[in-house]
Design an enzyme around this catalytic site. Structure first.
Site, PDB file in Angstrom:
ATOM      1  N   LEU A 121      39.799   5.773 -15.929  1.00  0.00           N
ATOM      2  CA  LEU A 121      39.143   5.634 -17.234  1.00  0.00           C
ATOM      3  C   LEU A 121      40.189   5.750 -18.351  1.00  0.00           C
ATOM      4  O   LEU A 121      40.296   4.897 -19.227  1.00  0.00           O
ATOM      5  CB  LEU A 121      38.075   6.732 -17.382  1.00  0.00           C
ATOM      6  N   TRP A 152      47.286   8.395 -16.362  1.00  0.00           N
ATOM      7  CA  TRP A 152      46.867   9.688 -15.811  1.00  0.00           C
ATOM      8  C   TRP A 152      45.826   9.529 -14.696  1.00  0.00           C
ATOM      9  O   TRP A 152      44.824  10.249 -14.675  1.00  0.00           O
ATOM     10  CB  TRP A 152      46.337  10.600 -16.926  1.00  0.00           C
ATOM     11  N   ILE A 336      50.390  41.817 -14.732  1.00  0.00           N
ATOM     12  CA  ILE A 336      50.268  42.901 -13.742  1.00  0.00           C
ATOM     13  C   ILE A 336      51.521  42.951 -12.863  1.00  0.00           C
ATOM     14  O   ILE A 336      51.968  44.028 -12.466  1.00  0.00           O
ATOM     15  CB  ILE A 336      48.988  42.694 -12.885  1.00  0.00           C
ATOM     16  N   GLU A 362      39.218  15.846 -17.234  1.00  0.00           N
ATOM     17  CA  GLU A 362      37.755  15.619 -17.117  1.00  0.00           C
ATOM     18  C   GLU A 362      37.020  16.064 -18.377  1.00  0.00           C
ATOM     19  O   GLU A 362      35.922  16.600 -18.316  1.00  0.00           O
ATOM     20  CB  GLU A 362      37.149  16.368 -15.912  1.00  0.00           C
TER      21      GLU A 362
END
Ligand SMILES: Cc1cc2nc3c(=O)[nH]c(=O)nc-3n(C[C@H](O)[C@H](O)[C@H](O)COP(=O)(O)OP(=O)(O)OC[C@H]3O[C@@H](n4cnc5c(N)ncnc54)[C@H](O)[C@@H]3O)c2cc1C
Length: 380
Positions: A121, A152, A336, A362
């Site tokens: 698309l 892409w 962490i 998306e």
């Protein structure tokens, strides 16, 4: 997860879990060297690509819930591998939902372990504004000739079949979104050339390329659905893909939580494990709370999609929350781990780079917020 799995979903979940464990040790290698043909071939053997296919086409007859169960498990092992499967399903679902009997018979069996599909698309000048697609499909005596550039495209260099969006309103004035049609283009078509793989920040085990369409002749039978119906096909497919991205976000968050839990219990500071420190406990707690919320939002959106209910807002909500939480959780996992978290020797930095894609692909999260806001304001 708070749902009763069907027998088929349980099998798919177990297979995905086992395959994720097989793939995870190769995550860093894919990050360095890119797509792994060996793991791709193994994926084809697992039967997972056929999860969404009805049995008559050689699949397991699953639905949107089956898809999210599989992608959640896979993303714990490798988000790249999950992304390639997700992009494949975008193409498969478009044919399942909108294809003629002939198109289904011709193309769908391929998806049961013989190869991937891709969905094209986006263009260099049309991303969030998908209706701005400029690739053209001009009518010929016996079909169409496609010209333009798609960008892409996940599985770009890999797929055997591409669902390509192109304008059919080439004469007589542009019709905006209603001037876009969907076409099935085979890899072997001499008018289709594949660009180089994008050198991506993350998701490096997936292949993403440009597609160049030049004098790409296709027959009338390549049109998917109605002429001018491509934008609706694309938006429907993206609703499904957003639920899938949400599942992958939850998988990445769980990977970040697992690796952080293990490290916090092992690493000592001031004579005791850092797990005893409230600041670390709070980070772990927030990761875990968000993970549960992401799973619930994902399952609800998938449930609605599977039952045929409207789910555009729910898919956007799940994708927005789960992708943002995956990025946040990967960042906290780095924190962490202290200095180790800043090293490529451990997982958190890779999780962060993979997770970042989920906020963009998306439908970028800013655009999803607009969609959700508008839906809420109009009471839908
Ligand atoms: C790894 C990867 C794989 C992909 N795979 C595929 C694929 O298989 N097939 C495919 O077709 N596409 C694919 N894409 C493309 C993806 O769908 C687009 O990147 C996405 O739709 C955003 O478009 P864009 O990148 O052109 O950003 P743009 O549309 O240029 O947006 C740039 C920025 O502006 C913001 N923005 C734009 N418009 C608005 C607005 N109206 N309001 C608020 N903010 C706005 C965006 O949120 C973003 O932050 C992939 C992308 C990536 C990164």
């Amino acid at each position: 997860m708070l749902i009763e799995l069907t027998e088929g979903q349980r099998i798919a979940q177990k297979t995905a879990r086992e395959f994720a464990a097989e793939v995870a040790p190769h995550n860093r290698e894919m990050d360095l060297n890119g797509f792994s043909q060996t793991l791709h071939d193994r994926m084809m053997e697992t039967g997972l690509p056929g999860v969404l296919l009805p049995a008559e086409y050689g699949g397991l007859g699953g639905d949107a819930l089956s898809a999210v169960i599989v992608l959640y498990e896979l993303a714990k092992g490798s988000a790249s591998v999950a992304l390639s499967l997700d992009a494949n399903w975008l193409g498969v679902e478009a044919i399942l939902r909108h294809g003629s009997d002939e198109q289904k018979k011709k193309y769908l069996p391929m998806s049961a372990g013989k190869g991937y599909f891709a969905f094209a698309l986006t263009e260099p000048g049309a991303g969030s504004d998908a209706a701005a697609v400029s690739a053209e499909a001009k009518k010929t005596a016996d079909g169409y000739v496609l010209d333009g550039v798609k960008s892409w495209c996940t599985n770009g260099g890999l797929a055997g079949v591409y669902i390509v969006m192109a304008r059919t309103d080439c004469e007589g004035g542009r019709k905006g979104a209603n001037g876009i049609s969907a076409f099935i283009v085979e890899r072997a078509n001499p008018g289709l050339a594949i660009g180089l793989d994008e050198d991506k920040m993350g998701m490096r085990g997936s292949r993403t390329t440009n597609l160049l369409l030049k004098n790409c002749n296709v027959g009338k039978e390549a049109l998917l659905g109605k002429e001018g119906g491509g934008f609706k096909i694309a938006m429907g497919a993206l609703d499904g893909a957003r639920v899938c991205i949400a599942a992958m976000g939850a998988g990445i968050t769980e990977a970040a939580l697992d690796v952080s839990r293990e490290f916090a219990n092992r690493r000592e500071a001031f004579g005791a494990p850092i797990a005893n420190i409230q600041a670390i406990q709070f980070k772990i707690a927030e990761m875990a709370i968000g993970l549960e919320a992401a799973k619930l939002l994902t399952l609800e959106a998938a449930r609605k999609r599977a039952s045929g209910e409207r789910h555009t807002k729910e898919a956007a909500m799940a994708k927005f929350f789960s992708s943002s939480h995956a990025v946040k959780s990967a960042m906290e996992a780095i924190q962490i781990h202290g200095a180790r978290g800043y090293s490529k020797d451990v997982l958190p930095e890779l999780l962060l780079r993979d997770a970042k894609m989920l906020e963009i692909g998306e439908g970028a999260n800013e655009v999803l917020l607009m969609l959700i806001g508008r839906a809420e304001l109009s009471g839908k």
